[in-house]
Design a protein around this motif. Structure first.
Motif, short mmCIF file in Angstrom:
data_model
loop_
_atom_site.label_atom_id
_atom_site.label_comp_id
_atom_site.label_asym_id
_atom_site.label_seq_id
_atom_site.Cartn_x
_atom_site.Cartn_y
_atom_site.Cartn_z
N GLN A 56 0.84 -1.18 0.00
CA GLN A 56 0.00 0.00 0.00
C GLN A 56 0.89 1.24 0.00
OE1 GLN A 56 -2.63 -0.60 3.43
NE2 GLN A 56 -4.19 -1.40 2.03
N GLU A 57 0.34 2.38 -0.45
CA GLU A 57 1.09 3.63 -0.56
C GLU A 57 0.29 4.79 0.00
OE1 GLU A 57 1.68 4.39 -4.76
OE2 GLU A 57 -0.47 4.49 -5.12
N SER A 58 1.03 5.88 0.36
CA SER A 58 0.39 7.08 0.88
C SER A 58 1.37 8.25 0.83
CB SER A 58 -0.04 6.85 2.33
OG SER A 58 -0.60 8.02 2.89
N ASP A 59 0.82 9.45 0.87
CA ASP A 59 1.64 10.66 0.98
C ASP A 59 1.86 11.04 2.44
OD1 ASP A 59 2.14 11.29 -1.75
OD2 ASP A 59 0.10 12.04 -1.94
N ASP A 65 -4.99 6.90 5.25
CA ASP A 65 -4.62 7.48 3.96
C ASP A 65 -4.01 6.46 3.01
OD1 ASP A 65 -5.52 9.91 4.89
OD2 ASP A 65 -3.52 10.73 5.26
N PHE A 66 -3.65 5.29 3.50
CA PHE A 66 -3.01 4.28 2.65
C PHE A 66 -4.05 3.61 1.75
CE2 PHE A 66 0.44 4.84 5.53
CZ PHE A 66 1.57 4.50 4.81
N LYS A 96 4.61 7.89 -4.39
CA LYS A 96 4.23 8.29 -3.03
C LYS A 96 5.45 8.21 -2.11
CE LYS A 96 -0.21 8.54 -3.99
NZ LYS A 96 -0.99 9.74 -3.93
#
Length: 128
Positions: A56-59, A65-66, A96
């Motif tokens: 998973q990714e996020s800022d 938020d992921f 990200k």
């Protein structure tokens, strides 16, 4: 031979352990690196432990938020069902700042597993 150890960063996402439930790693900060790959190492499976893995990714580091990484931002695949005594790898090519691993229990009892994030293309070298 060229030295690789001083040119990569390695962060433990999942400490090697027997997992009997879904495991979501902490956020891994990719700041200072231009590439990343997830490496998952498995051991014994108990009672047909059925586990899958994803990135998973996020800022941000906020858990909510992921989101799952889009297929276009991954190179290689992780198995639908992880097998005992195996090693899997997948590259992240998204943009990200943070990624994390999710090892999902779909059924069965447990699996011995661990995961590391290997980061390359360091902006500053040597990497300590």
């Amino acid at each position: 031979m060229r030295d690789i150890a001083n040119n990569i960063g390695v962060v433990q996402a999942v400490a090697p352990a027997v997992l009997s439930a879904t495991n979501t790693s902490a956020a891994i900060d990719l700041l200072g690196f231009g590439s990343a790959a997830v490496v998952i190492n498995t051991g014994a499976i108990v009672s047909a432990g059925d586990f899958s893995a994803k990135i998973q990714e996020s800022d941000t580091t906020t858990s909510g938020d992921f989101a799952d990484v889009a297929a276009a931002d991954l190179v290689g695949t992780l198995p639908v069902l992880m097998e005992a005594s195996s090693v899997y790898k997948q590259s992240y090519i998204g943009n990200k700042r943070y990624i994390r691993t999710v090892l999902t229990k779909n059924g069965g009892t447990s699996i011995a597993a661990g995961a590391v994030i290997v980061m390359g293309n360091a902006h500053e070298r040597p990497v300590t």
